[in-house]
Design a protein around this motif. Structure first.
Motif, PDB file in Angstrom:
ATOM      1  N   TRP A   1      -4.388   5.371   2.249  1.00 43.70           N
ATOM      2  CA  TRP A   1      -3.680   4.292   1.565  1.00 43.70           C
ATOM      3  C   TRP A   1      -4.294   3.949   0.217  1.00 43.70           C
ATOM      4  O   TRP A   1      -5.512   3.914   0.058  1.00 43.70           O
ATOM      5  CB  TRP A   1      -3.644   3.035   2.436  1.00 43.70           C
TER       6      TRP A   1
ATOM      7  N   PHE B   1      -3.688   1.290  -3.463  1.00 39.69           N
ATOM      8  CA  PHE B   1      -3.113   0.037  -3.960  1.00 39.69           C
ATOM      9  C   PHE B   1      -2.985   0.124  -5.470  1.00 39.69           C
ATOM     10  O   PHE B   1      -3.580   0.986  -6.112  1.00 39.69           O
ATOM     11  CB  PHE B   1      -3.967  -1.162  -3.540  1.00 39.69           C
TER      12      PHE B   1
ATOM     13  N   LEU C   1       0.860  -1.176   0.000  1.00 42.54           N
ATOM     14  CA  LEU C   1       0.000   0.000   0.000  1.00 42.54           C
ATOM     15  C   LEU C   1       0.899   1.228   0.000  1.00 42.54           C
ATOM     16  O   LEU C   1       1.958   1.219   0.631  1.00 42.54           O
ATOM     17  CB  LEU C   1      -0.897   0.036   1.236  1.00 42.54           C
TER      18      LEU C   1
END
Length: 88
Positions: free
Chosen positions: A63, A65, A18
Motif C-alpha cells: 500500500w 499513500f 491507499l
C-alpha cells in the motif's frame, strides 16, 4: 509497529485513500486501523491479499499513500516510527 500507530500519530488520516504502486487497487483508511476495499474490511495485509486474489500480502510494501502529489509506501512511515525507537 501497528498500522493504527500511523493513524494515532496523524501520519495517515481516517478517510485517506491507499493505493497500490500501479494504482489498480484503492482502499479507504478507517479510524480503527482497518482499511476497506469495497465491502471488505480488514488489516492492511489481509485487504492487500484480497485485492490481489492472493493468500497473503505484506501490506506495508503493497500500500502507498499520496505524499504531496507523489506515491510513497506506508512502510516509509513505519520506518520513521522505528527510527524514533518505537518497536511495538
Amino acid at each position: 509497529v501497528a498500522f493504527s500507530e500511523l493513524i494515532e500519530r496523524g501520519m495517515i488520516s481516517p478517510g485517506a485513500r491507499l493505493v497500490d504502486s500501479k494504482k489498480r487497487h484503492g482502499a479507504l483508511v478507517r479510524a480503527d486501523g482497518a482499511i476497506m476495499l469495497g465491502d471488505k474490511v480488514g488489516s492492511i495485509h489481509r485487504i492487500g491479499a484480497v485485492a490481489q486474489g492472493s493468500e497473503a500480502c505484506n501490506g506495508w510494501t503493497f500500500w502507498c499513500f499520496d505524499a504531496g502529489g507523489e506515491l510513497a509506501s506506508i512502510d516509509m512511515l513505519r520506518q520513521r516510527i522505528r527510527a524514533e525507537g518505537v518497536t511495538a
